[in-house]
Design an enzyme around this catalytic site. Structure first.
Site, PDB file in Angstrom:
ATOM      1  CD  GLU A  98      -2.793   1.469   0.554  1.00 42.18           C
ATOM      2  OE1 GLU A  98      -2.348   1.504  -0.932  1.00 42.18           O
ATOM      3  OE2 GLU A  98      -4.196   1.609   0.697  1.00 42.18           O
ATOM      4  CG  ASP A  99      -0.684   4.829  -1.511  1.00 42.49           C
ATOM      5  OD1 ASP A  99      -1.688   4.215  -0.890  1.00 42.49           O
ATOM      6  OD2 ASP A  99      -1.140   5.355  -2.519  1.00 42.49           O
ATOM      7  CG  ASP A 102      -6.061   8.866   5.781  1.00 49.11           C
ATOM      8  OD1 ASP A 102      -5.335   9.622   6.657  1.00 49.11           O
ATOM      9  OD2 ASP A 102      -6.990   9.363   5.338  1.00 49.11           O
ATOM     10  CB  THR A 103      -9.456   6.150   8.014  1.00 50.87           C
ATOM     11  OG1 THR A 103      -9.991   5.475   6.834  1.00 50.87           O
ATOM     12  CG2 THR A 103      -9.847   7.518   7.921  1.00 50.87           C
ATOM     13  CB  THR A 106      -8.518   1.262   2.203  1.00 52.02           C
ATOM     14  OG1 THR A 106      -9.085   2.396   2.036  1.00 52.02           O
ATOM     15  CG2 THR A 106      -8.031   0.530   1.006  1.00 52.02           C
ATOM     16  CG  LEU A 107      -4.575  -1.403   4.215  1.00 56.91           C
ATOM     17  CD1 LEU A 107      -3.429  -1.099   5.096  1.00 56.91           C
ATOM     18  CD2 LEU A 107      -4.144  -2.553   3.380  1.00 56.91           C
ATOM     19  CG  PHE A 151      -3.789  15.303   0.797  1.00 55.00           C
ATOM     20  CD1 PHE A 151      -4.562  14.551   1.260  1.00 55.00           C
ATOM     21  CD2 PHE A 151      -3.485  15.501  -0.431  1.00 55.00           C
ATOM     22  CE1 PHE A 151      -5.156  13.771   0.442  1.00 55.00           C
ATOM     23  CE2 PHE A 151      -4.197  14.551  -1.629  1.00 55.00           C
ATOM     24  CZ  PHE A 151      -4.895  13.524  -1.042  1.00 55.00           C
ATOM     25  NE  ARG A 164      -3.012   8.226  -9.993  1.00 54.83           N
ATOM     26  CZ  ARG A 164      -3.625   8.080  -8.684  1.00 54.83           C
ATOM     27  NH1 ARG A 164      -3.093   7.533  -7.710  1.00 54.83           N
ATOM     28  NH2 ARG A 164      -4.930   7.958  -8.658  1.00 54.83           N
TER      29      ARG A 164
HETATM   30  P1  IMP Z   1      -7.805   4.838   4.435  1.00 56.03           P
HETATM   31  O1  IMP Z   1      -8.884   3.819   3.978  1.00 56.03           O
HETATM   32  O2  IMP Z   1      -8.278   5.870   4.979  1.00 56.03           O
HETATM   33  O3  IMP Z   1      -6.616   4.223   5.096  1.00 56.03           O
HETATM   34  O4  IMP Z   1      -7.219   5.340   3.092  1.00 56.03           O
HETATM   35  C1  IMP Z   1      -6.014   4.914   2.374  1.00 56.03           C
HETATM   36  C2  IMP Z   1      -6.182   5.562   1.055  1.00 56.03           C
HETATM   37  O5  IMP Z   1      -6.731   6.921   1.051  1.00 56.03           O
HETATM   38  C3  IMP Z   1      -4.731   5.340   0.482  1.00 56.03           C
HETATM   39  O6  IMP Z   1      -4.816   4.323  -0.361  1.00 56.03           O
HETATM   40  C4  IMP Z   1      -4.845   6.647  -0.555  1.00 56.03           C
HETATM   41  O7  IMP Z   1      -5.248   6.119  -1.753  1.00 56.03           O
HETATM   42  C5  IMP Z   1      -5.883   7.589   0.142  1.00 56.03           C
HETATM   43  N1  IMP Z   1      -4.922   8.646   0.978  1.00 56.03           N
HETATM   44  C6  IMP Z   1      -4.844   8.761   2.139  1.00 56.03           C
HETATM   45  N2  IMP Z   1      -4.011  10.002   2.535  1.00 56.03           N
HETATM   46  C7  IMP Z   1      -3.660  10.136   1.503  1.00 56.03           C
HETATM   47  C8  IMP Z   1      -2.619  11.421   1.000  1.00 56.03           C
HETATM   48  O8  IMP Z   1      -2.139  12.098   2.013  1.00 56.03           O
HETATM   49  N3  IMP Z   1      -2.339  11.485  -0.230  1.00 56.03           N
HETATM   50  C9  IMP Z   1      -2.820  10.746  -1.340  1.00 56.03           C
HETATM   51  N4  IMP Z   1      -4.049   9.778  -0.866  1.00 56.03           N
HETATM   52  C10 IMP Z   1      -4.248   9.510   0.170  1.00 56.03           C
HETATM   53 MG    MG Z   2      -4.340   4.082  -2.101  1.00 57.06          MG
END
Ligand code: IMP
Ligand code: MG
Length: 178
Positions: A98-99, A102-103, A106-107, A151, A164
């Site tokens: 994963e890149d 954040d929350t 997704t994972l 961000f 990107r």
């Molecule tokens: P999560 O489900 O909130 O953990 O979201 C993860 C996804 O949100 C990552 O795979 C990114 O695609 C996107 N994301 C979260 N933070 C950033 C950021 O700072 N820049 C760009 N994409 C982000």
């Molecule tokens: Mg992503």
């Protein structure tokens, strides 16, 4: 939301050193190889492509694409899969690439979904970890950089599909109102 021009956070040399360190740890932890790397599209494709070329074990590669309802920088609890894995992973060692976490939603979704395929092991490697924003607890086994709540763009990360292709990781700030 209007943003400033990207400002440098991690340059390409720093990223490359970190990616090499992660690859070394992963190669040591899976000495027999036969690891399946599952890359989350789109953001992680740049990280994946650098990471695999630093590994010295054989790997298989697959991709998933996940979408969360709601747009922009706000993640939502509601995640859906728009492209699934194609390689069978039952009984195999699997590492999600994963890149940024954040929350964590997704994972959380992907871990549960992939667990249903009964892999031998299932771990997570994320280049970036934005811990302050976490809403669900996720164990990340390999982390490149811990980052603040900002961000980020570049090195695969986008805002509305922009930036990107930047070789460095940068951050955006909201422009002050004119
Ligand atoms: P999560 O489900 O909130 O953990 O979201 C993860 C996804 O949100 C990552 O795979 C990114 O695609 C996107 N994301 C979260 N933070 C950033 C950021 O700072 N820049 C760009 N994409 C982000
Ligand atoms: Mg992503």
């Amino acid at each position: 939301m209007p943003f400033s021009q990207p400002k440098l956070l991690f340059d390409r040399t720093t990223i490359s050193t970190t990616v090499r360190d992660l690859a070394k740890r992963i190669s040591q932890d899976y000495p027999g190889g036969n690891l399946v790397l599952i890359c989350i599209l789109k953001g992680a494709f740049v990280f994946l492509s650098d990471l695999i070329r630093c590994l010295d074990i054989p790997v298989e590669i697959d991709f998933v694409r996940l979408a969360s309802y709601g747009s922009g920088q706000i993640s939502s609890r509601s995640v859906k899969i728009t492209k699934d894995i194609e390689i069978p992973i039952q009984g195999k060692d699997v590492l999600i690439v994963e890149d940024i976490v954040d929350t964590g939603w997704t994972l959380e979704y992907l871990m549960e979904r992939l667990s249903g395929h009964h892999p031998k092991s299932l771990r997570i490697c994320s280049l970036l970890n934005k811990e302050a924003r976490r809403e669900v607890s996720i164990q990340i086994d390999y982390v490149g950089f811990a980052v603040e709540d900002r961000f980020l763009v570049g090195y695969g990360l986008d805002v509305d599909e922009k930036y990107r292709s930047l070789p460095d990781i940068c951050y955006l700030e909201e422009d002050p109102a004119p």
